[in-house]
Design an enzyme around this catalytic site. Structure first.
Site, short mmCIF file in Angstrom:
data_model
loop_
_atom_site.label_atom_id
_atom_site.label_comp_id
_atom_site.label_asym_id
_atom_site.label_seq_id
_atom_site.Cartn_x
_atom_site.Cartn_y
_atom_site.Cartn_z
N GLY A 11 43.11 50.38 38.66
CA GLY A 11 41.95 49.47 38.75
C GLY A 11 41.12 49.79 39.98
O GLY A 11 41.66 50.00 41.06
N ILE A 126 42.80 44.42 44.04
CA ILE A 126 42.25 43.14 44.50
C ILE A 126 43.26 42.00 44.44
O ILE A 126 43.09 40.98 45.09
CB ILE A 126 40.95 42.75 43.75
CG1 ILE A 126 41.22 42.38 42.30
CG2 ILE A 126 39.88 43.81 43.88
CD1 ILE A 126 40.05 41.63 41.67
N ASP A 127 44.34 42.17 43.67
CA ASP A 127 45.31 41.06 43.51
C ASP A 127 46.14 40.78 44.77
O ASP A 127 46.76 39.73 44.88
CB ASP A 127 46.29 41.37 42.37
CG ASP A 127 45.61 41.38 41.02
OD1 ASP A 127 44.46 40.92 40.93
OD2 ASP A 127 46.23 41.85 40.05
N ARG A 171 47.48 38.33 37.47
CA ARG A 171 48.40 38.05 36.37
C ARG A 171 49.77 37.57 36.88
O ARG A 171 50.35 36.66 36.34
CB ARG A 171 48.58 39.30 35.51
CG ARG A 171 47.95 39.12 34.14
CD ARG A 171 48.00 40.35 33.31
NE ARG A 171 46.72 41.00 33.27
CZ ARG A 171 46.51 42.30 33.45
NH1 ARG A 171 47.50 43.11 33.70
NH2 ARG A 171 45.31 42.80 33.38
N GLY A 185 37.64 24.83 49.57
CA GLY A 185 37.91 23.40 49.52
C GLY A 185 38.09 22.90 48.10
O GLY A 185 37.61 21.82 47.74
N ARG A 243 33.74 22.11 32.74
CA ARG A 243 33.22 23.44 32.42
C ARG A 243 34.11 24.50 33.03
O ARG A 243 34.89 24.22 33.94
CB ARG A 243 31.80 23.59 32.97
CG ARG A 243 30.79 22.61 32.38
CD ARG A 243 30.45 23.02 30.96
NE ARG A 243 29.62 22.02 30.30
CZ ARG A 243 28.30 22.03 30.30
NH1 ARG A 243 27.63 22.97 30.95
NH2 ARG A 243 27.63 21.09 29.66
P1 ADP Z 1 47.30 50.51 39.35
O1 ADP Z 1 47.47 51.76 40.11
O2 ADP Z 1 46.04 49.79 39.67
O3 ADP Z 1 48.54 49.63 39.39
P2 ADP Z 1 48.10 51.39 36.67
O4 ADP Z 1 49.39 50.63 36.66
O5 ADP Z 1 47.32 51.40 35.41
O6 ADP Z 1 47.09 50.89 37.80
O7 ADP Z 1 48.45 52.89 37.09
C1 ADP Z 1 47.42 53.85 37.24
C2 ADP Z 1 47.89 55.18 36.73
O8 ADP Z 1 49.03 55.61 37.49
C3 ADP Z 1 48.37 55.20 35.29
O9 ADP Z 1 47.32 55.31 34.37
C4 ADP Z 1 49.25 56.44 35.29
O10 ADP Z 1 48.45 57.59 35.19
C5 ADP Z 1 49.86 56.40 36.68
N1 ADP Z 1 51.22 55.83 36.61
C6 ADP Z 1 51.56 54.54 36.44
N2 ADP Z 1 52.91 54.40 36.38
C7 ADP Z 1 53.43 55.65 36.49
C8 ADP Z 1 54.76 56.18 36.50
N3 ADP Z 1 55.83 55.41 36.36
N4 ADP Z 1 54.88 57.52 36.63
C9 ADP Z 1 53.82 58.32 36.78
N5 ADP Z 1 52.55 57.88 36.77
C10 ADP Z 1 52.34 56.57 36.65
#
Ligand code: ADP
Length: 320
Positions: A11, A126-127, A171, A185, A243
């Site tokens: 992200g 950002i989380d 999440r 606030g 809303r």
């Molecule tokens: P973030 O880095 O924001 O947590 P993701 O979980 O989608 O986002 O991970 C980003 C990318 O990192 C994935 O699309 C993948 O290419 C790589 N990635 C995630 N998990 C693994 C893993 N266990 N082994 C190798 N690459 C990974």
């Protein structure tokens, strides 16, 4: 060390460009070439890259998102993809890699490290759910975005006696909803880490309106409930107009805050200096004001970052 690379993965968030710029400028001032890999690990597998110069990163610092672009790359989850990424890095004579991203990206970085690539990871999400850092890149800017939106909302909420349910990202982690709740606030901050009772909330809201309070804001992290469901239930039980505002991807963008710019600079410079010292396999973090380093192995086994108890106490003392 003659050549290193940098990529942004997972992200996107504000501050990534500022971190890339810091990596490039630190590399070049140490006579090290810096290669920018496009679209995260996908660019590594497809060999989409460019040599970065100070001109490439000029006027990027203040821009949100990432000019190298980010992508999810399924191939990195399997052995052939990991092997190809490693081979491509070796063929490109890249001696060190800076990975800017979230926990998934750090797992990818660890896989490359295990195959002999020197890597340093920068936490960006950002989380604020990445363990072993007080703050990840992009969190502060996202919070400022939320605060700006809620402040505007409060003006209109009070003009029409309305309750608003505001849904933030998060999440598994309620950090954004909780901190924004304190900073704006809000009456409530509903987060996945704490249970809540909608009956109690409705009772309290009714009392507020009877006392002549003209608006209420309920922050909810996406992992704690859907804004629309909560609004529907409040309307059904209490009867007044409720809303919603789902902030969604609005939270991610925008020019980075001064905090994120400085954090990006500190992370970017430290990442390159750490590689130049011959160290590898670490995620940088912010720990009590200083830049820390934690083994990627430990980070990726560490699970999600727990919500800060002192923030929960602060919110409770302030009546949120
Ligand atoms: P973030 O880095 O924001 O947590 P993701 O979980 O989608 O986002 O991970 C980003 C990318 O990192 C994935 O699309 C993948 O290419 C790589 N990635 C995630 N998990 C693994 C893993 N266990 N082994 C190798 N690459 C990974």
């Amino acid at each position: 060390m003659k050549r290193i690379a940098v990529l942004t993965s997972g992200g996107d968030c504000s501050g990534m460009n500022a971190a890339i710029r810091a990596v490039v400028r630190t590399g070049l001032s140490n006579n090290v070439e810096v290669v920018g890999i496009q679209k995260g690990y996908q660019g590594l597998i497809d060999r989409q890259y460019e040599l970065l110069t100070t001109k490439s990163v000029s006027s990027k610092l203040q821009v949100g998102g990432t000019f190298l672009q980010s992508a999810r790359c399924l191939a990195m989850l399997e052995e052939p993809g990991r092997r190809l990424a490693t081979e491509n890095l070796k063929e490109m004579e890249i001696e060190g890699l800076v990975v800017i991203g979230g926990d998934g990206s750090h797992r990818g970085a660890l896989e490359l490290q295990k195959r002999g690539i020197r890597v340093i990871a920068i936490p960006a999400s950002i989380d604020n759910d990445i363990p072993f850092t007080d703050m990840s890149l992009g969190v502060d800017t996202a919070l400022n975005n939320i605060i700006h939106a809620v402040d505007n909302l409060k003006d209109t909420a009070s003009s029409h006696d309305r309750t608003f349910v505001v849904e933030t990202m998060g999440r598994n982690c309620g950090y954004l909803a909780l901190v924004a709740g304190i900073a704006c606030g809000a009456e409530y901050a509903l987060i996945p880490e704490s249970r809540y009772d909608l009956n109690d909330i409705c009772e309290h809201l009714q009392k507020r309106f009877q006392e002549g309070r003209d608006n209420s804001i309920i922050m909810v992290a996406e992992g704690a409930g859907k804004a629309q469901d909560i609004a529907d239930q409040i309307k059904d039980r209490v009867g007044f107009e409720t809303r919603i505002m789902v902030l969604g991807h609005y939270q991610r963008g925008g020019s980075p805050s001064s905090f994120d710019r400085l954090l990006a600079a500190r992370f970017g410079v430290t990442a390159v200096e750490t590689l130049l010292r011959g160290e590898s396999g670490k995620m940088l973090g912010l720990s009590c004001g200083t830049i820390s380093q934690t083994d990627l192995e430990k980070v990726t086994q560490g699970g999600r970052r727990d919500i800060d108890e002192t923030l929960l106490r602060l919110a409770s003392t302030l009546g949120i």
